[in-house]
Design an enzyme around this catalytic site. Structure first.
Site, PDB file in Angstrom:
ATOM      1  N   GLY A  39     -16.947 -14.999 -31.765  1.00 14.64           N
ATOM      2  CA  GLY A  39     -16.440 -13.938 -32.633  1.00 14.64           C
ATOM      3  C   GLY A  39     -16.817 -12.590 -32.061  1.00 14.64           C
ATOM      4  O   GLY A  39     -17.906 -12.430 -31.493  1.00 14.64           O
ATOM      5  N   GLY A  40     -15.900 -11.613 -32.193  1.00 15.23           N
ATOM      6  CA  GLY A  40     -16.075 -10.332 -31.514  1.00 15.23           C
ATOM      7  C   GLY A  40     -17.436  -9.682 -31.667  1.00 15.23           C
ATOM      8  O   GLY A  40     -18.162  -9.468 -30.695  1.00 15.23           O
ATOM      9  N   LYS A 185     -11.303   0.767 -28.825  1.00 16.27           N
ATOM     10  CA  LYS A 185     -11.055   0.130 -27.523  1.00 16.27           C
ATOM     11  C   LYS A 185      -9.869  -0.845 -27.604  1.00 16.27           C
ATOM     12  O   LYS A 185     -10.049  -2.058 -27.638  1.00 16.27           O
ATOM     13  CB  LYS A 185     -12.298  -0.621 -27.043  1.00 16.27           C
ATOM     14  CG  LYS A 185     -12.174  -1.167 -25.612  1.00 16.27           C
ATOM     15  CD  LYS A 185     -13.208  -2.226 -25.311  1.00 16.27           C
ATOM     16  CE  LYS A 185     -12.889  -3.554 -25.921  1.00 16.27           C
ATOM     17  NZ  LYS A 185     -11.725  -4.217 -25.298  1.00 16.27           N
ATOM     18  N   GLY A 226      -7.319  -4.816 -18.221  1.00 22.75           N
ATOM     19  CA  GLY A 226      -7.498  -6.123 -17.588  1.00 22.75           C
ATOM     20  C   GLY A 226      -7.944  -5.985 -16.141  1.00 22.75           C
ATOM     21  O   GLY A 226      -8.928  -5.297 -15.827  1.00 22.75           O
ATOM     22  N   GLY A 229      -8.793  -2.556 -14.545  1.00 20.14           N
ATOM     23  CA  GLY A 229      -9.931  -1.767 -14.982  1.00 20.14           C
ATOM     24  C   GLY A 229      -9.739  -1.174 -16.357  1.00 20.14           C
ATOM     25  O   GLY A 229      -9.259  -1.844 -17.275  1.00 20.14           O
ATOM     26  N   VAL A 252     -12.597 -15.784 -21.324  1.00 24.91           N
ATOM     27  CA  VAL A 252     -13.159 -15.743 -22.674  1.00 24.91           C
ATOM     28  C   VAL A 252     -14.395 -14.838 -22.710  1.00 24.91           C
ATOM     29  O   VAL A 252     -15.300 -14.973 -21.883  1.00 24.91           O
ATOM     30  CB  VAL A 252     -13.537 -17.166 -23.149  1.00 24.91           C
ATOM     31  CG1 VAL A 252     -14.188 -17.108 -24.526  1.00 24.91           C
ATOM     32  CG2 VAL A 252     -12.300 -18.046 -23.193  1.00 24.91           C
ATOM     33  N   ASP A 256     -15.443  -8.621 -25.025  1.00 30.33           N
ATOM     34  CA  ASP A 256     -16.670  -8.443 -25.816  1.00 30.33           C
ATOM     35  C   ASP A 256     -17.828  -8.015 -24.923  1.00 30.33           C
ATOM     36  O   ASP A 256     -18.654  -7.174 -25.317  1.00 30.33           O
ATOM     37  CB  ASP A 256     -17.028  -9.742 -26.543  1.00 30.33           C
ATOM     38  CG  ASP A 256     -15.968 -10.162 -27.540  1.00 30.33           C
ATOM     39  OD1 ASP A 256     -15.267  -9.279 -28.068  1.00 30.33           O
ATOM     40  OD2 ASP A 256     -15.828 -11.380 -27.776  1.00 30.33           O
ATOM     41  N   GLY A 291     -15.860 -21.499 -19.319  1.00 31.69           N
ATOM     42  CA  GLY A 291     -15.624 -21.779 -20.729  1.00 31.69           C
ATOM     43  C   GLY A 291     -15.843 -20.560 -21.604  1.00 31.69           C
ATOM     44  O   GLY A 291     -15.359 -19.473 -21.312  1.00 31.69           O
TER      45      GLY A 291
END
Length: 309
Positions: A39-40, A185, A226, A229, A252, A256, A291
């Site tokens: 979770g963020g 962001k 992404g 940058g 993943v 964050d 993962g």
């Protein structure tokens, strides 16, 4: 170092595993199952701890899955503060296809909240806030929570003299911007959906960031690009930091990790440019982990040194 609080309204128990090939119908034998609290905002707090800082993580939790989630998070963070709900904490499922290197991500539906629950969450946030603090609101809003919830949180932060940092999308992002937050962001897709701009050129991207600074009252706007940058905008101007090339294993937690390093360094009093380098380094370092694993401190430091040189 200014204190940091994170808020996660819709966390998920992350399950990650590997399989040789993803095919329909057949029973797939998986290997190397791993479980973690995702979770963020929770991920932001976890990365801050890994990078030597301290953050208080406010997170919603409920049901049997929530009991597992709480145990995993409390074993990792000594400042984990649950917000009890009746519904069952959701799960996400991440599968690495070893034969191709492709990654498949499945996110289960989260719990439906009652009015008294999200209003109670606002009370918990208000109680936790103090002047000068950084409050990071990150991740999706669960069913039953109004779209302006993040804006309400931002309003509470203003009253307390805290700096509200928002990583959201859709209606929640729009409402937060209307309220005005310290830092926002979005990624390129989120900002395109919000503004209707194509954002294909650097000039167009910078124009949109300037409008957000001028019209919405945000002090810092960071556009995540992404592999290209990120763009950082403030009253001092706009600058771009390129992302280093790394051998990506999983995306993943990259966003964050980026946000965690950025907030940590700003809370420590660093300049936006240096905090941005730490953020780009952490985002790239997260790609090196498999993962749902987040970035490792040693990888962040190594990539940061490469960027700084």
């Amino acid at each position: 170092m200014q204190p940091v609080i994170t808020l996660t309204m819709n966390p998920a128990l992350d399950v990650s595993t590997s399989v040789d090939e993803v095919v329909s119908t057949h029973k797939l034998r998986c290997s190397g199952a791993r479980f973690g609290p995702g979770g963020g905002g929770v991920n932001v707090a976890r990365v801050i701890a890994r990078l030597g800082g301290r953050a208080t993580a406010l997170f919603a939790v409920g049901g049997a899955i929530g009991d597992v989630y709480r145990g995993l998070l409390e074993a990792e963070l000594d400042r984990a503060r649950p917000i009890e709900i009746e519904g069952n904490t959701r799960q996400s499922f991440n599968v690495n296809e070893e034969s191709t290197g492709k990654e498949y991500r499945f996110v289960l539906e989260g719990p439906k909240w009652q009015d008294r629950e999200w209003r109670g969450a606002l009370d918990r946030v208000e109680e936790a806030l103090s002047e000068g603090e950084y409050l990071v609101v990150s991740g999706s809003l669960p069913d039953g929570v109004p779209d302006d919830f993040t804006a309400r949180v931002a309003r509470l932060a203003k009253r307390a003299g805290a700096r509200c940092v928002v990583d959201a999308s859709g209606a929640a992002l729009e409402a937060a911007l209307d309220e005005g937050v310290f830092l926002v962001k979005p990624n390129k897709r989120e900002l395109r959906d919000l503004t209707g701009a194509r954002l294909d050129s650097r000039e167009e991207q910078e124009d949109v960031l300037r409008r957000i600074l001028e019209d919405d009252g945000s002090e810092i706007v960071v556009l995540s690009l992404g592999g290209d940058g990120a763009l950082f905008a403030s009253s001092d101007g706009i600058f771009h930091l390129a992302a280093p090339e790394v051998e990506a294993r999983s995306a993943v937690g990259a966003g964050d990790s980026f946000l965690a390093a950025l907030v940590l360094r700003l809370a420590a009093g660093d300049s936006l440019e240096d905090a941005g380098r730490h953020a780009v380094a952490a985002g790239a370092a997260a790609l090196l982990s498999e993962g749902t694993e987040l970035c490792r401190a040693e990888d962040v430091e190594r990539v940061y040194r490469e960027l700084s040189s």
